[in-house]
Design a protein around this motif. Structure first.
Motif, PDB file in Angstrom:
ATOM      1  N   GLN A   5      58.033  21.053  44.884  1.00 43.92           N
ATOM      2  CA  GLN A   5      58.259  20.172  43.336  1.00 43.92           C
ATOM      3  C   GLN A   5      57.471  20.235  42.653  1.00 43.92           C
ATOM      4  N   ALA A   6      56.443  20.805  42.820  1.00 41.97           N
ATOM      5  CA  ALA A   6      55.359  21.677  41.614  1.00 41.97           C
ATOM      6  C   ALA A   6      55.757  23.259  41.935  1.00 41.97           C
ATOM      7  N   ALA A   7      56.067  24.086  43.489  1.00 42.40           N
ATOM      8  CA  ALA A   7      57.069  25.006  43.313  1.00 42.40           C
ATOM      9  C   ALA A   7      57.757  25.061  42.398  1.00 42.40           C
ATOM     10  N   GLU A   8      59.070  24.930  42.247  1.00 40.94           N
ATOM     11  CA  GLU A   8      59.912  24.408  41.392  1.00 40.94           C
ATOM     12  C   GLU A   8      60.135  24.492  40.031  1.00 40.94           C
ATOM     13  N   TRP A   9      58.603  23.374  39.331  1.00 39.32           N
ATOM     14  CA  TRP A   9      58.191  23.665  38.617  1.00 39.32           C
ATOM     15  C   TRP A   9      57.847  24.793  37.452  1.00 39.32           C
ATOM     16  N   ILE A  10      56.859  24.898  38.410  1.00 40.48           N
ATOM     17  CA  ILE A  10      55.955  26.571  38.370  1.00 40.48           C
ATOM     18  C   ILE A  10      57.362  27.752  37.983  1.00 40.48           C
ATOM     19  N   ASP A  11      58.182  27.691  39.273  1.00 35.79           N
ATOM     20  CA  ASP A  11      58.758  28.493  38.574  1.00 35.79           C
ATOM     21  C   ASP A  11      59.847  28.706  37.638  1.00 35.79           C
ATOM     22  N   ALA A  12      59.735  27.612  36.974  1.00 35.66           N
ATOM     23  CA  ALA A  12      60.874  27.661  35.801  1.00 35.66           C
ATOM     24  C   ALA A  12      60.353  27.867  34.936  1.00 35.66           C
ATOM     25  N   LEU A  13      58.524  26.882  35.185  1.00 32.32           N
ATOM     26  CA  LEU A  13      58.021  27.525  34.390  1.00 32.32           C
ATOM     27  C   LEU A  13      58.200  29.433  33.876  1.00 32.32           C
ATOM     28  N   VAL A  14      57.883  29.414  34.171  1.00 28.63           N
ATOM     29  CA  VAL A  14      57.986  31.372  34.539  1.00 28.63           C
ATOM     30  C   VAL A  14      58.495  31.876  34.043  1.00 28.63           C
ATOM     31  N   ALA A  15      60.276  31.224  34.486  1.00 29.97           N
ATOM     32  CA  ALA A  15      61.349  32.577  34.309  1.00 29.97           C
ATOM     33  C   ALA A  15      61.283  31.717  32.594  1.00 29.97           C
ATOM     34  N   ARG A  16      60.994  29.868  32.279  1.00 32.13           N
ATOM     35  CA  ARG A  16      61.183  29.911  30.214  1.00 32.13           C
ATOM     36  C   ARG A  16      60.421  31.620  29.808  1.00 32.13           C
ATOM     37  N   TYR A  17      58.956  31.791  30.326  1.00 33.18           N
ATOM     38  CA  TYR A  17      58.223  32.442  29.535  1.00 33.18           C
ATOM     39  C   TYR A  17      58.342  34.198  29.771  1.00 33.18           C
ATOM     40  N   LEU A  18      59.195  34.510  30.952  1.00 34.63           N
ATOM     41  CA  LEU A  18      59.319  35.314  31.022  1.00 34.63           C
ATOM     42  C   LEU A  18      60.418  35.849  29.755  1.00 34.63           C
ATOM     43  N   LYS A  19      62.146  34.782  29.826  1.00 36.59           N
ATOM     44  CA  LYS A  19      62.770  34.235  29.263  1.00 36.59           C
ATOM     45  C   LYS A  19      62.624  34.863  27.141  1.00 36.59           C
ATOM     46  N   ALA A  20      61.655  34.111  26.995  1.00 36.50           N
ATOM     47  CA  ALA A  20      60.588  33.816  25.673  1.00 36.50           C
ATOM     48  C   ALA A  20      59.728  34.915  25.006  1.00 36.50           C
ATOM     49  N   GLY A  21      59.974  35.635  26.208  1.00 35.73           N
ATOM     50  CA  GLY A  21      58.279  37.068  26.140  1.00 35.73           C
ATOM     51  C   GLY A  21      57.110  36.780  26.184  1.00 35.73           C
ATOM     52  N   LEU A  22      56.649  35.684  26.833  1.00 34.60           N
ATOM     53  CA  LEU A  22      55.722  35.492  26.926  1.00 34.60           C
ATOM     54  C   LEU A  22      54.518  35.901  28.327  1.00 34.60           C
ATOM     55  N   LEU A  23      55.343  36.308  29.211  1.00 35.04           N
ATOM     56  CA  LEU A  23      55.310  36.959  29.914  1.00 35.04           C
ATOM     57  C   LEU A  23      55.840  38.340  29.816  1.00 35.04           C
ATOM     58  N   ASP A  24      55.891  39.559  30.429  1.00 36.29           N
ATOM     59  CA  ASP A  24      56.687  41.034  29.905  1.00 36.29           C
ATOM     60  C   ASP A  24      55.501  41.598  31.254  1.00 36.29           C
ATOM     61  N   ASP A  25      56.538  41.620  32.570  1.00 32.77           N
ATOM     62  CA  ASP A  25      54.884  42.629  33.305  1.00 32.77           C
ATOM     63  C   ASP A  25      55.284  44.276  32.817  1.00 32.77           C
ATOM     64  N   GLN A  26      56.274  44.449  32.481  1.00 33.37           N
ATOM     65  CA  GLN A  26      55.995  46.412  32.249  1.00 33.37           C
ATOM     66  C   GLN A  26      54.949  45.903  31.305  1.00 33.37           C
ATOM     67  N   THR A  27      54.997  45.342  29.766  1.00 28.38           N
ATOM     68  CA  THR A  27      53.665  45.484  28.745  1.00 28.38           C
ATOM     69  C   THR A  27      52.275  44.910  29.343  1.00 28.38           C
ATOM     70  N   TYR A  28      52.362  44.396  30.339  1.00 29.61           N
ATOM     71  CA  TYR A  28      51.391  44.004  30.747  1.00 29.61           C
ATOM     72  C   TYR A  28      50.538  45.249  31.949  1.00 29.61           C
ATOM     73  N   ALA A  29      51.609  45.599  32.800  1.00 27.73           N
ATOM     74  CA  ALA A  29      51.151  46.802  33.625  1.00 27.73           C
ATOM     75  C   ALA A  29      50.747  48.258  32.538  1.00 27.73           C
ATOM     76  N   GLU A  30      51.639  48.480  31.745  1.00 24.01           N
ATOM     77  CA  GLU A  30      50.776  49.491  30.598  1.00 24.01           C
ATOM     78  C   GLU A  30      49.591  49.513  30.163  1.00 24.01           C
ATOM     79  N   GLY A  31      49.156  48.353  29.538  1.00 24.75           N
ATOM     80  CA  GLY A  31      48.335  48.092  28.509  1.00 24.75           C
ATOM     81  C   GLY A  31      46.659  47.599  29.927  1.00 24.75           C
ATOM     82  N   ARG A  32      46.631  46.955  31.640  1.00 26.90           N
ATOM     83  CA  ARG A  32      46.021  47.541  32.059  1.00 26.90           C
ATOM     84  C   ARG A  32      45.639  49.073  32.608  1.00 26.90           C
TER      85      ARG A  32
END
Length: 195
Positions: free
Chosen positions: A70-97
């Motif tokens: 159940q917690a994994a489902e909550w986390i997956d939904a949360l991460v998907a929402r953050y990706l859609k909202a732009g709070l998480l962006d793997d490409q930007t993170y990778a370039e900055g790092r």
């Protein structure tokens, strides 16, 4: 006479500090609060945030009955929402790092390994390495990073002239451990200090 540990303090707890309270039971709201607190402090890839939150679930599960699925489902939904909202962006993170690690003197191999450990996909890593090069070829970017690393650690041409020959193998090994190729390491360590 030996001091007794107070009954509310665990036996190995440091004296002078109150014992930690156990975490509160897990809810989607608390999970989101933890995710936002983490993202306020650190840049993160989607997979890294997922791992951080799953570690929190494991800590809570030691104290409260928790359904990890159940917690994994909550986390997956949360991460998907953050990706859609732009709070998480793997490409930007990778370039900055990648840029940050390059400024610190990291090789392309070291950058790729660091990003992979954070759960960044290979295509994002390749794009980040390409953006890090800023138009120059990868070998020149790695050579510049190797000089940066050597300057920070005072290796090769940045070492006292009378100590260079004595520490040459040690300096080459230090660059090799950082992921630089043998050619790059030799070029940096054997460089003329006047250049």
């Amino acid at each position: 006479m030996a001091k007794k540990t107070p009954p509310d303090r665990p036996p190995n707890h440091p004296p002078g500090r109150p014992p930690r309270r156990p975490p509160r039971p897990l809810t989607p709201e608390r999970l989101e609060k933890s995710a936002l607190a983490y993202l306020e402090r650190y840049a993160s890839s989607a997979e890294n945030l997922r791992r951080v939150l799953m570690r929190k679930v494991a800590r809570v599960a030691r104290h409260h009955p928790t359904d990890p699925d159940q917690a994994a489902e909550w986390i997956d939904a949360l991460v998907a929402r953050y990706l859609k909202a732009g709070l998480l962006d793997d490409q930007t993170y990778a370039e900055g790092r990648a840029r940050s690690l390059t400024r610190q003197g990291a090789s392309a191999r070291r950058i790729a390994a660091t990003l992979a450990a954070k759960g960044v996909e290979r295509d994002h890593i390749d794009a980040a390495l390409a953006s890090r090069d800023d138009g120059e070829d990868a070998a020149e970017a790695d050579r510049a990073a190797a000089f940066t690393y050597a300057r920070r650690r005072r290796l090769g041409p940045y070492r006292a002239p009378d100590k260079r020959a004595e520490h040459r193998h040690k300096d080459l090994a230090a660059l090799a451990r950082q992921g630089f190729s043998s050619d790059t390491a030799h070029a940096v360590i054997d460089a003329d200090p006047e250049e």
